[in-house]
Design a protein around this motif. Structure first.
Motif, PDB file in Angstrom:
ATOM      1  N   ASP A   1       0.844  -1.191   0.000  1.00  0.00           N
ATOM      2  CA  ASP A   1       0.000   0.000   0.000  1.00  0.00           C
ATOM      3  C   ASP A   1       0.882   1.245   0.000  1.00  0.00           C
ATOM      4  OD1 ASP A   1      -2.062   1.767   0.160  1.00  0.00           O
ATOM      5  OD2 ASP A   1      -2.360   1.516   2.324  1.00  0.00           O
ATOM      6  N   LEU A   2       0.721   2.081  -1.024  1.00  0.00           N
ATOM      7  CA  LEU A   2       1.523   3.295  -1.149  1.00  0.00           C
ATOM      8  C   LEU A   2       0.747   4.542  -0.745  1.00  0.00           C
ATOM      9  CD1 LEU A   2       3.144   2.550  -4.637  1.00  0.00           C
ATOM     10  CD2 LEU A   2       4.196   2.235  -2.402  1.00  0.00           C
ATOM     11  N   ASN A   3      -0.510   4.371  -0.425  1.00  0.00           N
ATOM     12  CA  ASN A   3      -1.352   5.536  -0.158  1.00  0.00           C
ATOM     13  C   ASN A   3      -0.986   6.256   1.136  1.00  0.00           C
ATOM     14  OD1 ASN A   3      -2.966   5.299  -2.495  1.00  0.00           O
ATOM     15  ND2 ASN A   3      -4.185   3.690  -1.526  1.00  0.00           N
ATOM     16  N   TRP A   4      -0.211   5.595   1.999  1.00  0.00           N
ATOM     17  CA  TRP A   4       0.162   6.231   3.265  1.00  0.00           C
ATOM     18  C   TRP A   4       0.927   7.529   3.046  1.00  0.00           C
ATOM     19  CZ3 TRP A   4       5.239   7.294   4.278  1.00  0.00           C
ATOM     20  CH2 TRP A   4       6.192   6.627   3.498  1.00  0.00           C
TER      21      TRP A   4
ATOM     22  N   PHE B   1       0.342   9.941   1.147  1.00  0.00           N
ATOM     23  CA  PHE B   1      -0.512  11.125   1.029  1.00  0.00           C
ATOM     24  C   PHE B   1      -0.890  11.695   2.394  1.00  0.00           C
ATOM     25  CE2 PHE B   1      -1.174   8.826  -2.966  1.00  0.00           C
ATOM     26  CZ  PHE B   1      -0.943   9.838  -3.882  1.00  0.00           C
ATOM     27  N   ASP B   2      -0.791  10.862   3.426  1.00  0.00           N
ATOM     28  CA  ASP B   2      -1.097  11.333   4.780  1.00  0.00           C
ATOM     29  C   ASP B   2       0.024  12.184   5.366  1.00  0.00           C
ATOM     30  OD1 ASP B   2      -3.532   9.981   4.731  1.00  0.00           O
ATOM     31  OD2 ASP B   2      -2.633   8.133   5.518  1.00  0.00           O
TER      32      ASP B   2
ATOM     33  N   TYR C   1      -2.319  16.224  -8.390  1.00  0.00           N
ATOM     34  CA  TYR C   1      -1.657  14.928  -8.538  1.00  0.00           C
ATOM     35  C   TYR C   1      -2.337  14.062  -9.596  1.00  0.00           C
ATOM     36  CZ  TYR C   1       0.991  15.998  -4.328  1.00  0.00           C
ATOM     37  OH  TYR C   1       1.833  16.584  -3.421  1.00  0.00           O
TER      38      TYR C   1
ATOM     39  N   PHE D   1       0.700   7.725 -12.221  1.00  0.00           N
ATOM     40  CA  PHE D   1       0.451   6.832 -11.096  1.00  0.00           C
ATOM     41  C   PHE D   1       0.679   5.372 -11.493  1.00  0.00           C
ATOM     42  CE2 PHE D   1      -1.676  10.560  -9.458  1.00  0.00           C
ATOM     43  CZ  PHE D   1      -1.465  10.468  -8.093  1.00  0.00           C
TER      44      PHE D   1
ATOM     45  N   TRP E   1       4.316   4.648 -11.401  1.00  0.00           N
ATOM     46  CA  TRP E   1       4.753   4.656  -9.999  1.00  0.00           C
ATOM     47  C   TRP E   1       4.384   3.345  -9.305  1.00  0.00           C
ATOM     48  CZ3 TRP E   1       1.459   6.533  -5.532  1.00  0.00           C
ATOM     49  CH2 TRP E   1       2.198   6.615  -4.352  1.00  0.00           C
ATOM     50  N   TRP E   2       3.153   2.898  -9.503  1.00  0.00           N
ATOM     51  CA  TRP E   2       2.723   1.646  -8.882  1.00  0.00           C
ATOM     52  C   TRP E   2       3.519   0.457  -9.423  1.00  0.00           C
ATOM     53  CZ3 TRP E   2      -0.378   0.828  -4.776  1.00  0.00           C
ATOM     54  CH2 TRP E   2      -1.187   1.882  -4.350  1.00  0.00           C
TER      55      TRP E   2
ATOM     56  N   THR F   1       7.033   8.596  -3.413  1.00  0.00           N
ATOM     57  CA  THR F   1       5.911   9.497  -3.678  1.00  0.00           C
ATOM     58  C   THR F   1       5.626   9.580  -5.176  1.00  0.00           C
ATOM     59  OG1 THR F   1       7.023  11.610  -4.117  1.00  0.00           O
ATOM     60  CG2 THR F   1       6.943  10.866  -1.821  1.00  0.00           C
ATOM     61  N   PRO F   2       4.468  10.113  -5.548  1.00  0.00           N
ATOM     62  CA  PRO F   2       4.181  10.312  -6.975  1.00  0.00           C
ATOM     63  C   PRO F   2       5.128  11.303  -7.646  1.00  0.00           C
ATOM     64  CG  PRO F   2       2.161  10.423  -5.678  1.00  0.00           C
ATOM     65  CD  PRO F   2       3.296  10.430  -4.707  1.00  0.00           C
TER      66      PRO F   2
END
Length: 392
Positions: free
Chosen positions: A3-6, A8-9, A64, A71, A74-75, A113-114
């Motif tokens: 999971d790469l969404n962290w 963004f936090d 973004y 994206f 990146w993924w 990051t992106p």
């Protein structure tokens, strides 16, 4: 997949903090290469500014999600680096997986990051500059164009595959100019794997360049006209096969850019096919015009296009006076490339993205082959190069 969404936090500054190692790699590379090649500080300064561009694009000038395909790279990059996607699977996958594989082969520790892949591309942009500088390809005009062309800076500062496409095309052209066509096949093959359209535009052109010895003799006006006539006849002959495919791509690109499938103007005859290619090619180079701009970004693109068209006209004017036979070849190159894309690309942003590699190639190698060092009575007095050798 991890999971790469962290990321963004972590917020605006947190994301940029995690990319500091990538940024510093680019900076150190520019400083070391610039020192080794004795590149003037003014050129290094522009390259250092380019190193920081990824920090200023996504999340600042653009959202973004402005380039959603970034994206995907990146993924897939993280899937390859994390072992979730094997090299074989990436190599035999689609263009996204192959482009991600190219990114994963670069000397960077991670892409958290992106923004990260933008630094990878900035590295490629600088590396290509130093390579061309060392080979004495640049003239004062082409060097500053390379450094200051906004579209080139923009698309080489984002995490897209376009920089690989651009670099492979430049490598193939330069090695062909040097007579090392066997070496040029490597970047051409790598180009084919991620952008077959550009391969089928550039490959035949470079084949003609090698077979007919254009790097030595150029193309006469008569041959250029003959080539255009043959090309027009060929297009007319193959139109029964080509037209359905062209119309399919026109429709797909039109819908992808937000248009209604019922509004697509399909090409219906061989004559229309040839005429549309010529007209759309010219329009592809110039669009959007100022009166077509509907937002600030398009207005900037329109202003850039006007300046680029003026620059191209001045370069062609000088080149025609100095080495017209070699200029003929590059004009044919531009005519082919622009006509192909002009038939299928409708979106202004997409046009700028697909157009810039061909514009840069034209400027670089017309200036190099035709010795265009200035186009006004005022010369670049600050231009000093020791041991300048011509590579044509």
């Amino acid at each position: 997949m991890t999971d790469l969404n962290w990321i963004f936090d972590t917020g605006f500054w947190g994301m940029r903090f995690y990319d500091m190692p990538n940024f510093l790699i680019c900076v150190v590379f520019v400083l070391l290469a610039g020192r080794a090649l004795k590149v003037p500080a003014s050129y290094q300064g522009v390259l250092l500014f380019h190193c920081a561009l990824p920090l200023m694009l996504n999340g600042v000038l653009f959202s973004y999600g402005y380039m959603p395909d970034a994206f995907k790279y990146w993924w897939e990059f993280n899937a390859i680096r994390g072992g979730e996607l094997s090299i074989y699977e990436a190599w035999t996958g689609g263009t996204v997986e192959r482009a991600a594989l190219y990114f994963s082969a670069m000397p960077f520790p991670f892409a958290v990051t992106p923004l990260s892949l933008g630094f990878f591309n900035s590295f490629l942009y600088s590396a290509l500059f130093f390579w061309l500088y060392r080979k004495n390809v640049f003239t004062p005009i082409s060097l500053w164009f390379y450094l200051l062309y906004p579209s080139l800076a923009l698309y080489t500062g984002m995490g897209l595959r376009d920089t690989f496409i651009f670099v492979f095309m430049i490598l193939a052209v330069q090695w062909t100019r040097e007579g090392r066509w066997w070496l040029a096949t490597v970047p051409l093959y790598l180009l084919y794997l991620i952008k077959f359209q550009n391969f089928f535009i550039l490959g035949p052109i470079l084949l003609l360049y090698s077979v007919f010895g254009i790097r030595h003799s150029g193309v006469s006006g008569g041959k250029a006209v003959a080539v255009l006539i043959i090309a027009a006849i060929t297009l007319a002959v193959i139109s029964p096969i080509a037209l359905p495919e062209i119309n399919k791509f026109r429709s797909a690109m039109f819908v992808e850019d937000g248009g209604n499938i019922e509004d697509v103007e399909l090409i219906g005859s061989p004559g229309e096919f040839v005429a549309s290619g010529l007209v759309s090619g010219i329009y592809f180079l110039a669009k959007p015009f100022l009166w077509e701009a509907s937002n600030p970004l398009q207005l900037i693109q329109a202003a850039e296009n006007m300046l680029v068209l003026l620059l191209l006209a001045l370069i062609v004017r000088v080149a025609w006076k100095q080495v017209p036979r070699k200029l003929m070849f590059w004009l044919l190159f531009m005519a082919l490339a622009l006509s192909v894309y002009g038939l299928v690309v409708f979106n202004y942003g997409t046009a700028a993205r697909y157009r810039y590699p061909f514009v840069v190639i034209f400027v670089l190698f017309v200036c190099a082959d035709c010795e265009v060092r200035r186009f006004l009575s005022v010369s670049f007095r600050g231009w000093r190069r020791s041991g300048l050798r011509r590579t044509a």
